[in-house]
Design an enzyme around this catalytic site. Sequence first.
Site, PDB file in Angstrom:
ATOM      1  N   TYR A  60     -15.112  -3.471   9.388  1.00 32.00           N
ATOM      2  CA  TYR A  60     -13.893  -2.745   9.421  1.00 32.00           C
ATOM      3  C   TYR A  60     -13.256  -2.952  10.654  1.00 32.00           C
ATOM      4  CZ  TYR A  60     -10.244   0.525   9.091  1.00 32.00           C
ATOM      5  OH  TYR A  60      -8.800   0.955   9.246  1.00 32.00           O
ATOM      6  N   SER A 117      -5.074  -0.472  14.079  1.00 32.84           N
ATOM      7  CA  SER A 117      -5.999   0.915  14.161  1.00 32.84           C
ATOM      8  C   SER A 117      -6.738   0.840  15.643  1.00 32.84           C
ATOM      9  CB  SER A 117      -7.170   0.704  13.141  1.00 32.84           C
ATOM     10  OG  SER A 117      -8.118   1.641  13.178  1.00 32.84           O
ATOM     11  N   GLY A 170       0.844  -1.024  -0.173  1.00 39.62           N
ATOM     12  CA  GLY A 170      -0.128   0.125   0.004  1.00 39.62           C
ATOM     13  C   GLY A 170       0.899   1.261  -0.132  1.00 39.62           C
TER      14      GLY A 170
HETATM   15  P1  NDP Z   1      -5.052   5.328   2.088  1.00 40.37           P
HETATM   16  O1  NDP Z   1      -6.122   4.992   1.302  1.00 40.37           O
HETATM   17  O2  NDP Z   1      -4.463   6.596   1.827  1.00 40.37           O
HETATM   18  O3  NDP Z   1      -3.600   4.301   1.499  1.00 40.37           O
HETATM   19  C1  NDP Z   1      -4.014   2.764   1.234  1.00 40.37           C
HETATM   20  C2  NDP Z   1      -3.099   2.127   0.666  1.00 40.37           C
HETATM   21  O4  NDP Z   1      -3.525   0.685   0.165  1.00 40.37           O
HETATM   22  C3  NDP Z   1      -2.974   2.603  -0.953  1.00 40.37           C
HETATM   23  O5  NDP Z   1      -1.613   2.764  -1.280  1.00 40.37           O
HETATM   24  C4  NDP Z   1      -3.640   1.657  -1.432  1.00 40.37           C
HETATM   25  O6  NDP Z   1      -3.009   1.460  -2.762  1.00 40.37           O
HETATM   26  C5  NDP Z   1      -3.346   0.316  -1.028  1.00 40.37           C
HETATM   27  N1  NDP Z   1      -4.328  -0.852  -1.138  1.00 40.37           N
HETATM   28  C6  NDP Z   1      -5.624  -0.848  -1.001  1.00 40.37           C
HETATM   29  N2  NDP Z   1      -6.248  -1.944  -1.284  1.00 40.37           N
HETATM   30  C7  NDP Z   1      -5.116  -2.768  -1.782  1.00 40.37           C
HETATM   31  C8  NDP Z   1      -5.088  -3.762  -2.437  1.00 40.37           C
HETATM   32  N3  NDP Z   1      -6.184  -4.863  -2.506  1.00 40.37           N
HETATM   33  N4  NDP Z   1      -3.799  -4.481  -2.915  1.00 40.37           N
HETATM   34  C9  NDP Z   1      -2.846  -3.585  -2.583  1.00 40.37           C
HETATM   35  N5  NDP Z   1      -2.706  -2.464  -2.161  1.00 40.37           N
HETATM   36  C10 NDP Z   1      -3.770  -1.878  -1.501  1.00 40.37           C
HETATM   37  O7  NDP Z   1      -5.233   5.070   3.283  1.00 40.37           O
HETATM   38  P2  NDP Z   1      -4.276   4.989   4.958  1.00 40.37           P
HETATM   39  O8  NDP Z   1      -2.942   5.379   4.511  1.00 40.37           O
HETATM   40  O9  NDP Z   1      -4.679   5.875   5.708  1.00 40.37           O
HETATM   41  O10 NDP Z   1      -4.222   3.372   5.323  1.00 40.37           O
HETATM   42  C11 NDP Z   1      -3.125   2.787   5.352  1.00 40.37           C
HETATM   43  C12 NDP Z   1      -3.564   1.785   6.582  1.00 40.37           C
HETATM   44  O11 NDP Z   1      -3.818   2.226   7.669  1.00 40.37           O
HETATM   45  C13 NDP Z   1      -4.681   0.806   6.293  1.00 40.37           C
HETATM   46  O12 NDP Z   1      -4.355  -0.604   6.835  1.00 40.37           O
HETATM   47  C14 NDP Z   1      -5.774   1.479   7.112  1.00 40.37           C
HETATM   48  O13 NDP Z   1      -6.839   0.546   7.714  1.00 40.37           O
HETATM   49  C15 NDP Z   1      -4.946   1.873   8.209  1.00 40.37           C
HETATM   50  N6  NDP Z   1      -5.313   2.915   9.039  1.00 40.37           N
HETATM   51  C16 NDP Z   1      -5.817   4.070   8.563  1.00 40.37           C
HETATM   52  C17 NDP Z   1      -6.333   5.229   9.279  1.00 40.37           C
HETATM   53  C18 NDP Z   1      -6.730   6.373   8.843  1.00 40.37           C
HETATM   54  O14 NDP Z   1      -7.418   7.266   9.691  1.00 40.37           O
HETATM   55  N7  NDP Z   1      -6.408   6.913   7.951  1.00 40.37           N
HETATM   56  C19 NDP Z   1      -6.358   4.950  10.829  1.00 40.37           C
HETATM   57  C20 NDP Z   1      -6.064   3.640  11.509  1.00 40.37           C
HETATM   58  C21 NDP Z   1      -5.421   2.813  10.399  1.00 40.37           C
HETATM   59  P3  NDP Z   1      -3.562   1.355  -4.396  1.00 40.37           P
HETATM   60  O15 NDP Z   1      -5.028   1.899  -4.354  1.00 40.37           O
HETATM   61  O16 NDP Z   1      -2.536   1.724  -5.251  1.00 40.37           O
HETATM   62  O17 NDP Z   1      -3.560  -0.303  -4.377  1.00 40.37           O
HETATM   63  C1  8X3 Z   2      -9.288   4.209  10.831  1.00 42.35           C
HETATM   64  C2  8X3 Z   2      -9.577   4.898  12.006  1.00 42.35           C
HETATM   65  O1  8X3 Z   2     -11.516   5.367  13.510  1.00 42.35           O
HETATM   66  O2  8X3 Z   2     -12.047   5.374  10.997  1.00 42.35           O
HETATM   67  O3  8X3 Z   2      -8.707   2.981  11.133  1.00 42.35           O
HETATM   68  O4  8X3 Z   2     -11.713   3.431  12.418  1.00 42.35           O
HETATM   69  S1  8X3 Z   2     -11.218   4.684  12.276  1.00 42.35           S
END
Ligand code: NDP
Ligand code: 8X3
Length: 254
Positions: free
Chosen positions: A153, A140, A9
């Site tokens: 989720y 998370s 990701g």
């Molecule tokens: P983004 O949407 O900005 O990034 C998500 C990344 O995951 C992208 O690079 C996307 O790339 C990749 N991705 C999604 N699905 C796939 C797939 N099937 N195969 C390969 N790559 C994939 O979100 P975040 O940076 O916020 O999220 C990153 C992690 O952090 C996640 O696990 C999320 O659950 C977790 N998280 C986020 C929080 C928030 O508030 N933002 C809080 C807590 C946890 P592409 O589309 O190019 O494949």
């Molecule tokens: C992402 C944070 O609070 O939207 O994991 O679930 S929350």
Amino acid sequence: MEKIALVTGATSGIGEACAHIFAQNGFNLILLARRKEQLEKISHHLADKYDVKIISIVADVRDEKNLSTELEAIPEEWKKVDVLINNAGLSRGLDPINKGKIDDWDTMIDTNVKGLLYVTRIVSAWMVGHANGHIVNIGSIAGQEVYPNGNVYCATKHAVDALSKAMRIDLLPHGIRVSAVNPGMVETEFSMVRFNGDTDRAKKVYEGLEPLIADDIADAVWYVTSRPKHVNINDILVMPTAQATATIIKRKEN
Ligand code: NDP
Ligand code: 8X3
């Protein structure tokens, strides 16, 4: 050969920020995501800026066969991965259980749980072969608490929490470290993906508070992975100052 980090990701948000901080610290990188153009742009930028080597893999973590083919095809010396950052993940929708969309549920379970497992199955075997490695799972606050309509989720992130604990036990005999980095609200593409491109709804999530930014989480990942080899940070929960729990948030009045 220099150290190697594999980031899933890596095209956006936390994964992109992790790629940046590891490149800055001299790591060669294996970057994986689905969006080819975006991945290549980031890879070229980091390789030029930090003079590191990068392999970019365009793959969907849900497609076990293709993922396995792509990962196993990398040159043998690149399989000495020091750090795996299991970051690829997403949220889809925010509906009560009786109204949830089955497609959304499948996408979250297949990506956040099964995708993480598929990547880990391959890379942990490499790590065991080299008796070295550190796995960081991006969990998370949703893996510690549940909140209204977060049902599936939250369940996937609780699964990530359980898997981090289980991996730590299974990989203990091999000296492989396993850590979970659990963020609260981070402003990335996350909410745009959750609300299927609805910009207004996504913006509202962060309205009236200062959320974390992706670099805050990349800093935590770097901290966790740069401790001496005898130190393992099991987990770390990083929240915006304005967020006490998943649902208790201090927002400024308009
Ligand atoms: P983004 O949407 O900005 O990034 C998500 C990344 O995951 C992208 O690079 C996307 O790339 C990749 N991705 C999604 N699905 C796939 C797939 N099937 N195969 C390969 N790559 C994939 O979100 P975040 O940076 O916020 O999220 C990153 C992690 O952090 C996640 O696990 C999320 O659950 C977790 N998280 C986020 C929080 C928030 O508030 N933002 C809080 C807590 C946890 P592409 O589309 O190019 O494949
Ligand atoms: C992402 C944070 O609070 O939207 O994991 O679930 S929350």
